[in-house]
Motif scaffolding. Structure first.
Motif, mmCIF file in Angstrom:
data_model
loop_
_atom_site.group_PDB
_atom_site.id
_atom_site.type_symbol
_atom_site.label_atom_id
_atom_site.label_comp_id
_atom_site.label_asym_id
_atom_site.label_seq_id
_atom_site.Cartn_x
_atom_site.Cartn_y
_atom_site.Cartn_z
ATOM 1 N N UNK A 1 10.740 -7.779 19.809
ATOM 2 C CA UNK A 1 11.837 -7.697 19.953
ATOM 3 C C UNK A 1 12.218 -7.614 18.278
ATOM 4 N N UNK A 2 10.828 -7.340 18.257
ATOM 5 C CA UNK A 2 10.237 -7.370 16.107
ATOM 6 C C UNK A 2 10.276 -6.664 15.810
ATOM 7 N N UNK A 3 10.994 -5.349 15.247
ATOM 8 C CA UNK A 3 10.350 -3.515 14.791
ATOM 9 C C UNK A 3 9.944 -4.005 13.068
ATOM 10 N N UNK A 4 9.436 -2.728 13.323
ATOM 11 C CA UNK A 4 8.693 -2.516 11.779
ATOM 12 C C UNK A 4 9.202 -2.174 10.817
ATOM 13 N N UNK A 5 9.132 -3.261 9.585
ATOM 14 C CA UNK A 5 9.927 -3.403 8.413
ATOM 15 C C UNK A 5 9.648 -3.549 6.669
ATOM 16 N N UNK A 6 10.159 -2.858 6.222
ATOM 17 C CA UNK A 6 10.521 -1.687 5.961
ATOM 18 C C UNK A 6 10.575 -0.599 6.730
ATOM 19 N N UNK A 7 11.309 0.922 6.301
ATOM 20 C CA UNK A 7 11.075 1.639 7.808
ATOM 21 C C UNK A 7 10.674 2.650 7.369
ATOM 22 N N UNK B 1 4.264 -7.792 18.970
ATOM 23 C CA UNK B 1 5.449 -7.747 17.703
ATOM 24 C C UNK B 1 6.517 -6.794 18.751
ATOM 25 N N UNK B 2 6.529 -5.670 18.807
ATOM 26 C CA UNK B 2 6.937 -4.269 18.548
ATOM 27 C C UNK B 2 7.629 -4.858 20.835
ATOM 28 N N UNK B 3 6.104 -5.439 21.232
ATOM 29 C CA UNK B 3 7.626 -6.389 22.651
ATOM 30 C C UNK B 3 8.052 -7.495 22.188
ATOM 31 N N UNK C 1 -3.114 1.459 0.620
ATOM 32 C CA UNK C 1 -4.425 0.748 1.731
ATOM 33 C C UNK C 1 -3.173 0.486 3.045
ATOM 34 N N UNK C 2 -3.339 -0.461 3.885
ATOM 35 C CA UNK C 2 -2.404 -0.185 5.351
ATOM 36 C C UNK C 2 -3.015 0.923 6.157
ATOM 37 N N UNK C 3 -2.362 1.128 6.714
ATOM 38 C CA UNK C 3 -2.060 2.274 7.572
ATOM 39 C C UNK C 3 -1.957 2.036 8.421
ATOM 40 N N UNK C 4 -0.631 0.147 9.039
ATOM 41 C CA UNK C 4 -0.309 0.014 9.915
ATOM 42 C C UNK C 4 0.657 -1.009 9.904
ATOM 43 N N UNK C 5 2.087 -1.026 10.746
ATOM 44 C CA UNK C 5 2.747 -1.832 11.053
ATOM 45 C C UNK C 5 2.526 -3.411 10.860
ATOM 46 N N UNK C 6 2.739 -3.925 9.074
ATOM 47 C CA UNK C 6 2.192 -4.911 9.205
ATOM 48 C C UNK C 6 3.027 -6.320 8.434
ATOM 49 N N UNK C 7 4.099 -5.614 8.911
ATOM 50 C CA UNK C 7 5.796 -5.892 8.322
ATOM 51 C C UNK C 7 6.521 -6.274 8.915
#
Length: 369
Positions: free
Chosen positions: A114-120, A110-112, A311-317
């Motif tokens: 133009x989508x940003x991990x959010x909320x920061x 998603x970063x490639x 839980x999680x640990x990666x940019x899922x948003x």
């Protein structure tokens, strides 16, 4: 489409379920596609990007956003994801394109685009509260066994079912909390929704019309648990949660889909969470989970946030706002804004009735992209 979803171990929608998705009132507002499909060399669907359109409200304004779901690209059309995601992120008539349910493998994609991990501060965070530790421990054991002998374990069928699953939830509710079933246009809930929009935040549409459409999903194996908190005869907060079981080796989980309160009544959020945790136990869940968290949620949850498992640990948003979008700070999304309600795997209740001993398909090895 069913074969495509089955190939990656994801929940399969019925034909009626796909028709229901296509009848999404928000999609019809702007005539957006329900998604995109690419065929493989054999002429069968080999890639898919779902396009769930949501209405949004900002005071008196109506806006639309798009969330991508069930993003699947098989080896026969490798590379197609780039074109399909570009189509998704360049679609018109929406102020934001986003996914709130990316897995750890797909999230760099998603970063490639133009989508940003959010909320920061919280894009990599999910919260959960253990209700029954034994099935969670057994699930870890089953996953280790599956890693060693996948064919043998998958042939054993659905595991970690229990006789509480599928029962009508009748939890002992705290004072002020009640089951919510009336989504009429003149209902107390409708008045709550109007009061919520009057606060001026950027909100995914929770109007009675949209709630009625959501509850008509023909692929639900049981109705979501929906609770209201009332003060002086008015609904001032509500919560929605759904039972899900992500694969044959995972225990059932009560997933919090929505949790909203009017600003002066934010103190009701921990009360609703207490009711959901108690209901999770009564409904046969191993844990209660909030799969999408914002900084605002952490403040409102109070002690619940401090006692939660991380839980999680990666940019899922991931999000991409249009140039003319409203201030993103106005938006504090819950899982309701994402694809959770339509992509969670329903608990296979027929397995509970039959003891979960017959063979089933192999467990899912991928998460929602």
């Amino acid at each position: 489409m069913q074969d495509l979803h089955r190939s990656v171990g994801w929940p399969e929608r019925s034909l009626a379920g796909w028709r229901w998705l296509h009848a999404n009132p928000a999609r019809l507002d702007i005539g957006a596609p329900a998604g995109w499909v690419a065929d493989g060399p054999d002429g069968e669907p080999a890639a898919h990007v779902g396009n769930l359109i949501q209405r949004f409200r900002l005071g008196g304004r109506r806006l639309h956003g798009a969330t991508g779901f069930s993003i699947i690209v098989t080896a026969s059309v490798r590379g197609t994801s780039r074109h399909m995601l570009k189509t998704f992120t360049s679609q018109p008539d929406v102020f934001v394109r986003y996914t709130l349910n990316a897995n750890s493998t797909s999230q760099p994609l998603y970063a490639r685009h133009g989508m940003l991990a959010w909320p920061e501060q919280t894009h990599a965070l999910k919260l959960s509260w253990v209700v029954d530790p034994l099935p969670l421990a057994l699930s870890r054991l089953w996953r280790r066994l599956y890693a060693a002998a996948p064919r043998a374990v998958s042939g054993l069928g659905e595991q970690l079912m229990n006789d509480r699953l599928g029962r009508v939830a009748r939890p002992a509710l705290p004072p002020g909390v009640s089951l919510l079933a009336d989504f009429g246009d003149a209902s107390p809930y409708a008045a709550f929704w109007q009061a919520l929009t009057d606060e001026g935040r950027l909100l995914a549409d929770r109007s009675p019309e949209i709630q009625r459409w959501r509850l008509q999903d023909p692929d639900l194996s049981q109705r979501p648990l929906i609770l209201a908190f009332e003060r002086d005869g008015a609904v001032v907060a509500y919560a929605m949660a759904m039972m899900a079981k992500s694969n044959i080796l995972e225990p059932p989980v009560l997933e919090v889909i929505d949790l909203e309160a009017l600003q002066p009544h934010a103190d009701t959020i921990p009360v609703l969470m207490t009711a959901l945790r108690d209901a999770a136990r009564a409904m046969g869940a191993a844990k209660l989970r909030l799969p999408m968290v914002t900084p605002r949620d952490l403040l409102r949850l109070g002690d619940f946030a401090r006692t939660a498992r991380r839980e999680g640990g990666w940019g899922h948003c991931h999000v991409q706002f249009s140039e003319d979008a409203p201030d993103p700070a106005l938006w504090s999304p819950t899982p309701y804004d994402g694809d959770y309600a339509i992509c969670l795997r329903p608990v296979p209740l027929e397995r509970a009735a039959r003891g979960a001993r017959a063979p089933r398909a192999a467990p899912a090895t991928a998460s929602k992209a």
